[in-house]
Design an enzyme around this catalytic site. Sequence first.
Site, mmCIF file in Angstrom:
data_model
loop_
_atom_site.group_PDB
_atom_site.id
_atom_site.type_symbol
_atom_site.label_atom_id
_atom_site.label_comp_id
_atom_site.label_asym_id
_atom_site.label_seq_id
_atom_site.Cartn_x
_atom_site.Cartn_y
_atom_site.Cartn_z
ATOM 1 C CB SER A 147 -0.971 -0.053 1.184
ATOM 2 O OG SER A 147 -1.993 0.890 1.033
ATOM 3 C CG ASP A 223 -7.372 -3.333 -2.234
ATOM 4 O OD1 ASP A 223 -7.963 -2.420 -1.617
ATOM 5 O OD2 ASP A 223 -6.146 -3.533 -2.153
ATOM 6 C CG HIS A 256 -5.551 -2.772 1.049
ATOM 7 N ND1 HIS A 256 -4.949 -2.443 -0.149
ATOM 8 C CD2 HIS A 256 -4.976 -1.959 1.974
ATOM 9 C CE1 HIS A 256 -4.070 -1.483 0.032
ATOM 10 N NE2 HIS A 256 -4.050 -1.175 1.314
#
Length: 279
Positions: A147, A223, A256
């Site tokens: 991320s 995600d 995620h």
Amino acid sequence: MTIENISAAKNFDGWHKQYTHQSSTLNCEMRFAIYLPPQAATQSVPVLYWLSGLTCTDENFMQKAGAQRIAAELGIAIVAPDTSPRGDQVADDEGYDLGKGAGFYVNATQAPWNSHYQMYDYVTKELPELIQANFPVTDQKAISGHSMGGHGALVIAMRNPGVYTSVSAFSPISNPMKCPWGNKALSAYLGDDKATWAKYDASELMKTASAFVPAMVDQGLSDSFLEEQLLPEALVKAANISGYPLTLEQHQGYDHSYYFIASFIEKHLRFHAEHLAAK
């Protein structure tokens, strides 16, 4: 440089350890974690630097990713720094996506952030020098992240192509100049100059790259941040422009979380091991 060991746990015949030290770059006390594989007891080993995402510390990856078993097999050390400066004197924001836990791996130029938020220099200079000085590691380095940390890993590798053998990322913030997270952080840390922002945007850097670091990206298609924040299609377009050696794989059903990272971390470690061995 003085470091203090604050925890140690044996793990797959190697050691997971946490240390604190006073950072001259960040002007505060910092903590990092290192996994030393069993091979490090008798020889120097290469290092994978892992950069975590928003709200994380050095602990998230080490506790949740399940990377140590494969790192022990491959003989790779893993270093996980914190994601931002810490301490009462360090500027912060009410939101989770700016301030503590959200350093974005940039060198801030704007007050009040610039007195502490120099994460780019910390990750590329001070931390590797500290690791080299205190642990049995070689000068072979790879870098990876998730991320916000995937953004950091890609940017750092592309801006330092002779330093890292390879780069990989899970669910990176691929085009921060075009997403809400990136706009908030880059405007706060760097001001209004978009040319400065571009130096910390993986897609912008990839478009014009002429020196390449092999890159691998994995993205989950379930995600919740995919369409608004992550924008992996920008990386693909940029790689097509420059001919960058990027492999991007998208995975149905994955989100995620660290469940996604744990599912594919072995692939990433073996990818880096191949390039570390080839250097």
